[in-house]
Write an enzyme that holds these catalytic residues in place. Structure first.
Site, short mmCIF file in Angstrom:
data_model
loop_
_atom_site.label_atom_id
_atom_site.label_comp_id
_atom_site.label_asym_id
_atom_site.label_seq_id
_atom_site.Cartn_x
_atom_site.Cartn_y
_atom_site.Cartn_z
N ASP A 1 0.78 -1.11 -0.02
CA ASP A 1 0.03 -0.17 0.17
C ASP A 1 0.96 1.28 0.03
O ASP A 1 2.01 1.05 0.19
CB ASP A 1 -0.80 -0.04 1.35
CG ASP A 1 -2.02 1.09 1.37
OD1 ASP A 1 -2.20 1.71 -0.05
OD2 ASP A 1 -2.32 1.54 2.14
N SER A 2 0.37 2.52 -0.11
CA SER A 2 0.98 3.59 0.06
C SER A 2 1.43 4.05 1.54
O SER A 2 2.16 4.69 1.73
CB SER A 2 0.25 4.85 -0.56
OG SER A 2 -1.12 4.86 0.38
N TYR B 1 -1.18 8.36 -2.33
CA TYR B 1 -1.37 7.76 -3.89
C TYR B 1 -2.64 8.42 -4.54
O TYR B 1 -2.64 8.51 -5.82
CB TYR B 1 -1.45 6.20 -3.81
CG TYR B 1 -0.02 5.49 -4.01
CD1 TYR B 1 1.04 5.93 -3.87
CD2 TYR B 1 -0.14 4.30 -4.36
CE1 TYR B 1 2.12 5.30 -4.12
CE2 TYR B 1 0.96 3.40 -4.49
CZ TYR B 1 2.10 3.88 -4.40
OH TYR B 1 3.35 3.35 -4.62
N GLY B 2 -3.55 8.97 -3.79
CA GLY B 2 -4.66 9.29 -4.19
C GLY B 2 -4.31 10.67 -5.22
O GLY B 2 -5.48 11.43 -5.46
N CYS C 1 -4.41 -1.75 -1.96
CA CYS C 1 -4.77 -0.31 -2.17
C CYS C 1 -5.76 -0.08 -3.40
O CYS C 1 -5.41 -0.84 -4.48
CB CYS C 1 -3.32 0.42 -2.55
SG CYS C 1 -3.50 1.96 -2.99
N THR D 1 -6.64 2.58 -4.96
CA THR D 1 -6.19 3.66 -5.77
C THR D 1 -5.16 2.74 -6.85
O THR D 1 -5.17 3.30 -7.97
CB THR D 1 -5.41 4.84 -4.99
OG1 THR D 1 -6.24 5.25 -3.76
CG2 THR D 1 -5.20 5.89 -6.03
N GLU E 1 -3.84 7.59 8.82
CA GLU E 1 -2.47 7.45 9.17
C GLU E 1 -1.88 7.88 10.55
O GLU E 1 -1.23 7.38 11.32
CB GLU E 1 -1.61 8.16 8.09
CG GLU E 1 -1.33 7.90 6.76
CD GLU E 1 -0.19 6.55 6.75
OE1 GLU E 1 0.56 6.62 7.17
OE2 GLU E 1 -0.73 5.70 5.83
N CYS F 1 -11.22 2.62 0.26
CA CYS F 1 -9.75 2.98 0.56
C CYS F 1 -9.50 1.95 1.74
O CYS F 1 -10.16 2.26 2.93
CB CYS F 1 -9.56 4.23 0.93
SG CYS F 1 -8.19 4.65 1.59
N THR F 2 -8.29 1.30 1.70
CA THR F 2 -8.12 0.48 2.84
C THR F 2 -7.43 0.98 4.10
O THR F 2 -7.52 0.43 4.99
CB THR F 2 -6.93 -0.46 2.31
OG1 THR F 2 -5.67 0.29 1.90
CG2 THR F 2 -7.16 -1.24 1.41
N HIS F 3 -7.22 2.39 4.03
CA HIS F 3 -7.33 3.17 5.18
C HIS F 3 -8.23 3.20 6.22
O HIS F 3 -8.33 3.35 7.47
CB HIS F 3 -6.57 4.68 4.97
CG HIS F 3 -5.04 4.78 4.61
ND1 HIS F 3 -4.49 4.11 3.46
CD2 HIS F 3 -3.95 5.17 5.30
CE1 HIS F 3 -3.31 4.49 3.23
NE2 HIS F 3 -2.92 5.10 4.56
N1 DGL Z 1 -4.87 2.98 0.97
C1 DGL Z 1 -5.17 3.30 -0.40
C2 DGL Z 1 -6.38 3.00 -1.11
O1 DGL Z 1 -6.91 1.90 -0.56
C3 DGL Z 1 -4.46 4.85 -0.62
C4 DGL Z 1 -4.53 6.06 -0.03
C5 DGL Z 1 -3.51 7.01 -0.34
O2 DGL Z 1 -2.31 6.82 -0.47
O3 DGL Z 1 -4.00 8.07 -1.15
O4 DGL Z 1 -6.62 3.49 -1.98
#
Ligand code: DGL
Length: 266
Positions: free
Chosen positions: A13-14, A45-46, A77, A79, A153, A184-186
């Site tokens: 992931d990012s 990454y977004g 991720c 994205t 984060e 989004c996995t976050h």
């Molecule tokens: N965790 C990521 C996702 O599922 C990306 C978050 C990011 O870096 O913008 O999209």
């Protein structure tokens, strides 16, 4: 008894978001060897262009595949998954599993769906195709937020989530959606706070468990032994001032301290 060596699972992931997917996979496959890698040099990454995303992801995954006998790659991720999967699958001879926003299960239970994702994911044609195919008669509202990614984060290094700020971000959805897809996995790390600011009136759906099922299906469910005591390893692409706090999180999740990848600064 025949001992079966653990499989090497690379999760990428990012940032720390992919740990929500790791937790689900680890629960189903506790004896495997986990390598978690995140590209903090290019976070978030977004906000990246498609070509940069492809270049960075393929470079980092290739590097880790040369360091470890990886059996399966999980792009944890959304994205990145919307863009990089075809390139990765072409380059690698092992299975590559991606994360897709859980629009399909959401459409089975709701007609008023909110898709919460990154600014990039809500713009991608991949996402529009998903909605067209699996939720053609639902009202799907899209909300892309990088701030939410940052808040997750921050939570993972021990900071409190500002509920007022979260409430403001989610304001357009007060009373308008009854189901939110965490695209989004976050975001699974913010589940309790999201519920709180929306007065518990929503169903939250993420893709973690489905991904874990897919990985289990691809690897098989043989009882493995041997190096089950081995800790997972974590790699990132840039030095971080939060190393100590991150290591605490990683330790709790059975990883060794953070290591650094050889990758030029973004
Ligand atoms: N965790 C990521 C996702 O599922 C990306 C978050 C990011 O870096 O913008 O999209």
């Amino acid at each position: 008894m025949v001992l079966v060596m653990p499989k090497h699972i690379l999760i990428f992931d990012s940032g720390v978001g992919g740990l929500s997917v790791y937790k689900e996979i680890q629960q189903q496959l506790p004896s495997e060897k986990y390598i978690y890698a995140f590209d903090n040099a290019a976070f978030p990454y977004g906000e990246l262009t498609e070509s940069v995303l492809i270049e960075r992801t393929t470079h980092i995954i290739a590097q880790l595949c040369s360091l470890f006998p990886i059996d399966i790659v999980v792009i944890a991720c959304n994205t990145a998954s919307t863009i990089v999967l075809p390139t990765l699958r072409e380059k690698l001879s092992i299975p590559v599993v991606g994360v897709v926003p859980a629009i399909k299960p959401a459409a089975l239970v709701s007609k008023k769906i909110g898709l919460l994702a990154t600014p990039a994911t809500v713009k991608r044609s991949y996402t529009y195709d998903l909605i067209k195919s699996f939720a053609p008669i639902s009202d799907v509202q899209l909300l892309g937020s990088t701030r939410l990614v940052e808040m997750a984060e921050e939570k993972m290094i021990g900071k409190n989530v500002d509920l007022k700020e979260l409430e403001e971000i989610l304001l357009p959805w007060k009373e308008t959606v009854d189901t939110i897809v965490l695209g989004c996995t976050h975001f699974p790390f913010l589940k309790s706070e999201i519920k709180k600011v929306l007065n518990n009136n929503v169903l939250l759906i993420d893709s973690g468990e489905a991904i874990a099922r897919r990985v289990t299906q691809l690897l098989g469910t043989i009882e493995r032994g041997g190096q089950s005591e081995q800790k997972g390893e974590v790699y990132c692409s840039a030095p971080t001032k939060n190393e100590e706090a991150l290591n605490k999180t990683f330790r709790e999740l059975e990883f060794s301290p953070l290591q650094y990848l050889d990758y030029p600064k973004f």
